[in-house]
Design a protein around this motif. Structure first.
Motif, PDB file in Angstrom:
ATOM      1  N   ASP A  10       0.778  -0.699   0.159  1.00  0.00           N
ATOM      2  CA  ASP A  10       0.109  -0.106   0.035  1.00  0.00           C
ATOM      3  C   ASP A  10       0.713   0.738  -0.141  1.00  0.00           C
ATOM      4  O   ASP A  10       1.299   1.581   1.188  1.00  0.00           O
ATOM      5  N   TYR A  11       1.286   2.022  -0.831  1.00  0.00           N
ATOM      6  CA  TYR A  11       1.843   3.078  -1.674  1.00  0.00           C
ATOM      7  C   TYR A  11       0.640   4.552  -1.634  1.00  0.00           C
ATOM      8  O   TYR A  11       0.881   5.774  -1.623  1.00  0.00           O
ATOM      9  N   SER A  12      -0.887   4.106  -1.177  1.00  0.00           N
ATOM     10  CA  SER A  12      -1.748   5.544  -1.907  1.00  0.00           C
ATOM     11  C   SER A  12      -1.755   6.476  -0.719  1.00  0.00           C
ATOM     12  O   SER A  12      -1.877   7.584  -1.096  1.00  0.00           O
ATOM     13  N   LEU A  39       1.474   7.908   0.492  1.00  0.00           N
ATOM     14  CA  LEU A  39       2.077   9.182  -0.474  1.00  0.00           C
ATOM     15  C   LEU A  39       1.251   9.419  -2.060  1.00  0.00           C
ATOM     16  O   LEU A  39       2.348  10.963  -2.263  1.00  0.00           O
ATOM     17  N   TYR A  47       3.740   9.471 -10.447  1.00  0.00           N
ATOM     18  CA  TYR A  47       4.985   9.012 -10.101  1.00  0.00           C
ATOM     19  C   TYR A  47       5.969   8.357 -11.625  1.00  0.00           C
ATOM     20  O   TYR A  47       7.420   9.034 -11.108  1.00  0.00           O
ATOM     21  N   VAL A  54       7.633   5.086  -3.725  1.00  0.00           N
ATOM     22  CA  VAL A  54       5.954   4.355  -4.315  1.00  0.00           C
ATOM     23  C   VAL A  54       7.609   2.978  -4.180  1.00  0.00           C
ATOM     24  O   VAL A  54       6.694   1.613  -3.968  1.00  0.00           O
ATOM     25  N   ARG A  55       8.761   2.634  -5.005  1.00  0.00           N
ATOM     26  CA  ARG A  55       8.761   1.727  -4.925  1.00  0.00           C
ATOM     27  C   ARG A  55       9.723   0.961  -3.723  1.00  0.00           C
ATOM     28  O   ARG A  55       9.116   0.013  -3.612  1.00  0.00           O
ATOM     29  N   ARG A  80       8.089   1.355  -1.096  1.00  0.00           N
ATOM     30  CA  ARG A  80       6.654   0.521  -0.553  1.00  0.00           C
ATOM     31  C   ARG A  80       6.890  -0.474  -1.107  1.00  0.00           C
ATOM     32  O   ARG A  80       6.297  -1.104  -0.030  1.00  0.00           O
TER      33      ARG A  80
END
Length: 321
Positions: free
Chosen positions: A59-61, A63, A173, A187-188, A190
């Motif tokens: 879950d990177y939401s 960010l 992104y 993101v990566r 995470r």
């Protein structure tokens, strides 16, 4: 290949803040439904109870969605969002125009034509307008798209701004400038956090998550017996494909097999072009692309894809191997 209990990694796409535990459960339930359809009902308990694999929902939401976070939120677009959104909406409207030709779908075709007119107006007036005005015009485009019969009822967005702001996450992104590059790195990180490179991992990624997984897996040192991409925009020409790192786009080295699924009604994907436009790895692995039919207009959700037996069977078999 590593030994020990395999890992199953889910990588989500665009959207708002997520409840990772709830989404993990929903994705597993959808995969279990697909397994049942594939005649693998005896594997369902092993899958959902965690006996078959250690399951992670990356879950990177936050960010993208936390106010003041690296991805940004708020009520207006940043100037840097505009070029990407213009290109993405252009691609989406091309897909919709093919899906709804005037001779067989006159009502839908008029909606698409209206949205095209608004997008062309936004493009022609771009030089004389600020980001706020262009953003309002683009909201008009997505609001019009949501008028398509069935789309508002089945989509996850209640208005055009919600759809537009989530589509902007893909461009944010892929932005390589300093602040946005930091977002991509976060993101990566995470996505890869907690994975054990000594054990095999099957990766199932959706939408923006396929873009994230592409770049993350190029740096991953563990074995990946199977990578599944669902509703992927990886092959959307200049707006996505040409901005990937590394480039030219090619299959990550540690991937043993790559299956890409697209729905004929999914307006976000690049259709079957992915297998043709992304080069194989040095060992010759490339995407094998197959269509699925979810029925209904809005098919760009991970769970709809996972419910297909064509998707579930190879995932289960890769975890068993």
């Amino acid at each position: 290949m590593g030994t020990g209990k395999p890992q199953l990694l889910f990588v989500h796409g665009i959207g708002g803040l997520r409840d990772a535990a709830a989404d993990r459960r929903r994705w597993l339930e959808a995969l279990a439904k697909g397994a049942r359809g594939a005649g693998l009902a005896d594997m369902i308990s092993a899958l959902t109870q965690g006996w078959l694999a250690d399951v992670t929902f990356a879950d990177y939401s936050d960010l993208f969605n936390r106010r003041g976070a690296q991805g940004g939120t708020g009520g207006e677009l940043d100037e840097s969002d505009v070029p990407f959104l213009l290109g993405l909406l252009d691609s989406m409207l091309e897909e919709l125009a093919e899906q709804f030709p005037p001779e067989s779908s006159p009502v839908e075709a008029r909606v698409v034509l209206d949205a095209r007119f608004q997008l062309d107006a936004a493009v022609s007036g771009r030089q004389s307008q600020g980001a706020g005005e262009i953003g309002r015009r683009l909201v008009g485009v997505t609001t019009t798209v949501l008028r398509l019969p069935g789309l508002r009822r089945t989509a996850q967005w209640v208005n055009g701004w919600g759809l537009l702001s989530h589509l902007a996450q893909v461009g944010r992104y892929l932005d390589r400038r300093t602040k946005r590059a930091e977002l991509g790195s976060a993101v990566r990180a995470r996505v890869l956090d907690g994975l054990d490179p000594a054990r095999p991992v099957v990766v199932v990624s959706h939408s923006l998550g396929t873009v994230v997984a592409y770049e993350a897996l190029h740096t991953y040192e563990g074995d990946v017996p199977l990578w599944v991409t669902l509703g992927s925009p990886l092959a959307l020409g200049a707006v996505v494909l040409d901005r990937l790192v590394p480039t030219p786009a090619h299959c990550p080295a540690r991937i043993a097999a790559w299956l890409n699924f697209w729905d004929r009604d999914d307006i976000v994907v690049g259709r079957p072009h992915l297998a043709n436009w992304i080069l194989p790895s040095e060992s010759g692995v490339k995407a094998l692309t197959a269509p699925v039919d979810s029925r209904g207009l809005w098919t760009h959700t991970a769970t709809k894809y996972l419910e297909h037996r064509e998707v579930a069977r190879p995932v289960i078999e890769a975890l068993l191997s």
